[in-house]
Enzyme design. Structure first.
Site, short mmCIF file in Angstrom:
data_model
loop_
_atom_site.label_atom_id
_atom_site.label_comp_id
_atom_site.label_asym_id
_atom_site.label_seq_id
_atom_site.Cartn_x
_atom_site.Cartn_y
_atom_site.Cartn_z
N ASP A 37 2.46 -131.27 -26.05
CA ASP A 37 2.58 -129.81 -26.09
C ASP A 37 3.99 -129.46 -25.63
O ASP A 37 4.28 -129.52 -24.43
CB ASP A 37 1.52 -129.15 -25.18
CG ASP A 37 1.47 -127.63 -25.35
OD1 ASP A 37 2.53 -127.03 -25.60
OD2 ASP A 37 0.37 -127.06 -25.20
N ARG A 40 -8.28 -125.02 -35.59
CA ARG A 40 -8.39 -124.25 -36.83
C ARG A 40 -8.23 -125.23 -37.99
O ARG A 40 -7.39 -126.14 -37.94
CB ARG A 40 -7.32 -123.16 -36.93
CG ARG A 40 -7.56 -121.96 -36.02
CD ARG A 40 -8.77 -121.11 -36.47
NE ARG A 40 -9.02 -119.96 -35.63
CZ ARG A 40 -9.91 -119.91 -34.64
NH1 ARG A 40 -10.67 -120.94 -34.36
NH2 ARG A 40 -10.07 -118.79 -33.94
N ASP A 67 -15.13 -129.11 -36.48
CA ASP A 67 -15.86 -127.85 -36.32
C ASP A 67 -15.25 -126.75 -37.17
O ASP A 67 -15.85 -125.69 -37.34
CB ASP A 67 -15.84 -127.44 -34.83
CG ASP A 67 -16.67 -126.19 -34.56
OD1 ASP A 67 -17.84 -126.15 -35.01
OD2 ASP A 67 -16.17 -125.26 -33.90
N GLU A 120 -13.95 -121.63 -44.88
CA GLU A 120 -15.23 -121.47 -44.17
C GLU A 120 -16.01 -120.32 -44.79
O GLU A 120 -15.39 -119.30 -45.12
CB GLU A 120 -14.98 -121.20 -42.68
CG GLU A 120 -14.29 -122.40 -42.01
CD GLU A 120 -14.04 -122.20 -40.52
OE1 GLU A 120 -14.47 -121.18 -39.96
OE2 GLU A 120 -13.41 -123.08 -39.92
N HIS A 154 -18.28 -124.34 -37.29
CA HIS A 154 -17.46 -123.45 -36.45
C HIS A 154 -18.29 -122.81 -35.34
O HIS A 154 -18.42 -121.58 -35.27
CB HIS A 154 -16.76 -122.38 -37.30
CG HIS A 154 -15.58 -121.77 -36.58
ND1 HIS A 154 -14.47 -121.27 -37.24
CD2 HIS A 154 -15.32 -121.57 -35.26
CE1 HIS A 154 -13.61 -120.80 -36.36
NE2 HIS A 154 -14.10 -120.97 -35.13
N GLY A 192 -17.79 -123.72 -32.01
CA GLY A 192 -17.13 -124.06 -30.75
C GLY A 192 -17.40 -123.07 -29.63
O GLY A 192 -17.55 -123.44 -28.47
N ALA A 193 -17.44 -121.79 -29.96
CA ALA A 193 -17.61 -120.76 -28.92
C ALA A 193 -19.04 -120.24 -28.88
O ALA A 193 -19.33 -119.28 -28.17
CB ALA A 193 -16.66 -119.60 -29.20
N1 LIG Z 1 -13.95 -123.95 -32.73
C1 LIG Z 1 -14.00 -122.84 -32.02
O1 LIG Z 1 -14.95 -122.09 -32.08
C2 LIG Z 1 -12.85 -122.52 -31.10
C3 LIG Z 1 -13.10 -122.06 -29.80
C4 LIG Z 1 -12.01 -121.82 -28.96
C5 LIG Z 1 -10.71 -122.01 -29.43
N2 LIG Z 1 -10.53 -122.42 -30.72
C6 LIG Z 1 -9.18 -122.64 -31.26
O2 LIG Z 1 -8.51 -123.55 -30.42
C7 LIG Z 1 -7.15 -123.13 -30.26
C8 LIG Z 1 -6.70 -123.53 -28.88
O3 LIG Z 1 -7.40 -122.76 -27.93
P1 LIG Z 1 -6.84 -122.53 -26.46
O4 LIG Z 1 -7.75 -121.54 -25.84
O5 LIG Z 1 -6.61 -123.83 -25.79
O6 LIG Z 1 -5.43 -121.83 -26.79
P2 LIG Z 1 -4.20 -121.72 -25.81
O7 LIG Z 1 -3.32 -120.68 -26.38
O8 LIG Z 1 -4.67 -121.61 -24.40
O9 LIG Z 1 -3.48 -123.14 -25.96
C9 LIG Z 1 -2.81 -123.55 -27.11
C10 LIG Z 1 -1.76 -124.54 -26.68
O10 LIG Z 1 -1.13 -125.05 -27.86
C11 LIG Z 1 0.25 -125.20 -27.57
N3 LIG Z 1 1.05 -125.22 -28.78
C12 LIG Z 1 1.51 -124.18 -29.53
N4 LIG Z 1 2.22 -124.63 -30.56
C13 LIG Z 1 2.21 -125.99 -30.49
C14 LIG Z 1 2.77 -127.01 -31.29
N5 LIG Z 1 3.51 -126.72 -32.37
N6 LIG Z 1 2.56 -128.30 -30.94
C15 LIG Z 1 1.81 -128.61 -29.83
N7 LIG Z 1 1.28 -127.67 -29.01
C16 LIG Z 1 1.45 -126.37 -29.35
C17 LIG Z 1 0.60 -124.03 -26.66
O11 LIG Z 1 1.75 -124.28 -25.90
C18 LIG Z 1 -0.66 -123.92 -25.82
O12 LIG Z 1 -0.52 -124.62 -24.60
C19 LIG Z 1 -7.21 -121.59 -30.42
O13 LIG Z 1 -5.99 -121.10 -30.95
C20 LIG Z 1 -8.35 -121.37 -31.34
O14 LIG Z 1 -7.84 -121.20 -32.64
C21 LIG Z 1 -11.57 -122.67 -31.55
#
Ligand SMILES: NC(=O)c1ccc[n+]([C@@H]2O[C@H](COP(=O)([O-])OP(=O)(O)OC[C@H]3O[C@@H](n4cnc5c(N)ncnc54)[C@H](O)[C@@H]3O)[C@@H](O)[C@H]2O)c1
Length: 332
Positions: A173, A234, A258, A263, A282, A284-285
């Site tokens: 990251d 995603r 997921d 979708e 999908h 996850g939440a």
């Molecule tokens: N499946 C589901 O139902 C579900 C549930 C929760 C979250 N999500 C997805 O998971 C993603 C992550 O969730 P989160 O809460 O941890 O988000 P978050 O914003 O807390 O963390 C995302 C991380 O990704 C990093 N990042 C951004 N661009 C990057 C890159 N090019 N390379 C590497 N790292 C990079 C950021 O620095 C950050 O630390 C969300 O954006 C959401 O789309 C999906």
């Protein structure tokens, strides 16, 4: 601050207590849309829109909402919202960055264990009336090397779970420093190292211009043929066509998914039937706890906006990574 004629429209699953919070404590007229993508008639009087990830807020939707002031998504992803179009209309957008992290991390763990124990293959052989003679043995998670791409709320919650299995946890990251990772006993590495070293590789990045198609043929080729790939972030972060190819040729051992390019996952998608895939729709939440947390947090933000005219976690300025990567067009 808004004037007294607020009309909120809820377009997806929200907890009953968040609804009464909006009505009684925030004093709002609240309607629920029968469709996740609301009709123009429902949008016409709406000043506050409460959504989850299935509602796309684009210029077409905005054109039907002359009174819209606030969009709240009870999710941590926000790629379903055109932030530039909202900014152009002066509409405030916020989200619930923490509420769903534990649920998503637990699903990532579930998919990881399911892939390691070949649950997809087991279910398919059982539906054919076979028992276990045909099955290959699986693997344990204990002491494996797990790579997290994206180390935000979900990545950190997953890392904590993985320590219970004595895993070595690596993270890629670029926007999180070594100190934050070290505190959680995670080693910061670059993309090449994580692709080469991980036994399990799990994606936790937002969908941005930088991460769209991040995992495709060339990155898949750098991974070990024993790797399990997990995606709860995603769908478009992975080039799905190239993933299917890799799974068919066993260039990687398996995938736990997921989220998908399209979708609901199309009925003819090969991902539905490949023996080395475990997938969920999908969800996850989708836990009672996360739903309650995210809904109440969203309702609290609406109330804050009405009472103070400002809001916590206003997008995109609250982000710790480059804002420009999250926008369809660059901010001027
Ligand atoms: N499946 C589901 O139902 C579900 C549930 C929760 C979250 N999500 C997805 O998971 C993603 C992550 O969730 P989160 O809460 O941890 O988000 P978050 O914003 O807390 O963390 C995302 C991380 O990704 C990093 N990042 C951004 N661009 C990057 C890159 N090019 N390379 C590497 N790292 C990079 C950021 O620095 C950050 O630390 C969300 O954006 C959401 O789309 C999906």
């Amino acid at each position: 601050m808004l004037n007294d004629t607020h009309s909120a429209l809820i377009c997806d699953r929200y907890s009953p207590s968040s609804l009464s919070h909006l009505q009684q404590q925030a004093g709002l007229v609240v309607r629920t849309s029968p469709l996740v993508q609301p009709s123009a008639a429902d949008l016409k009087e709406t000043s506050i829109l409460l959504i989850r990830s299935r509602t796309t807020v684009d210029r077409k939707l905005l054109a039907a909402t002359p009174k819209l002031k606030l969009v709240v998504t009870a999710t941590s992803g926000f790629d379903h919202i055109d932030l530039v179009a909202c900014r152009d209309r002066g509409i405030t957008v916020t989200y619930t960055p923490l509420a769903n992290a534990q649920a998503a991390a637990e699903l990532a763990l579930l998919l990881t264990l399911s892939c390691l124990r070949r649950v997809g293959d087991i279910q398919r052989t059982q539906s054919l009336g076979l028992w276990k003679d045909q099955l290959r043995s699986g693997h344990e998670l204990r002491k494996k090397t797990v790579g997290l791409i994206g180390f935000g709320h979900v990545g950190r919650a997953f890392a904590t779970l993985l320590h219970g299995f004595s895993c070595e946890v690596l993270a890629y990251d670029p926007y999180v420093g070594t100190e934050v990772m070290s505190e959680l006993k995670v080693r910061k590495v670059n993309l090449t190292e994580i692709l080469k070293s991980a036994n399990v590789l799990s994606l936790h990045v937002p969908l941005t211009q930088e991460t769209r198609g991040l995992i495709g043929r060339s990155n898949l080729e750098e991974m070990s043929s024993e790797v399990i790939l997990i995606n709860t972030s995603r769908g478009p972060v992975i080039n799905e066509k190239e993933l299917v190819e890799a799974l068919r040729h066993q260039a990687i051992a398996g995938a736990g998914l997921d989220v998908f390019q399209t979708e609901p996952l199309p009925l003819d998608s090969p991902l539905r039937t490949l023996p080395n895939v475990v997938w969920t729709p999908h969800v996850g939440a989708l836990t009672d706890e996360a739903l309650a947390r995210a809904s109440l947090e969203a309702a609290g933000k609406v109330r804050q906006f009405i009472e103070t005219g400002s809001i916590d976690d206003a997008l995109p300025n609250c982000l710790s990574y480059p804002v420009s990567a999250c926008l369809n067009e660059p901010l001027s």
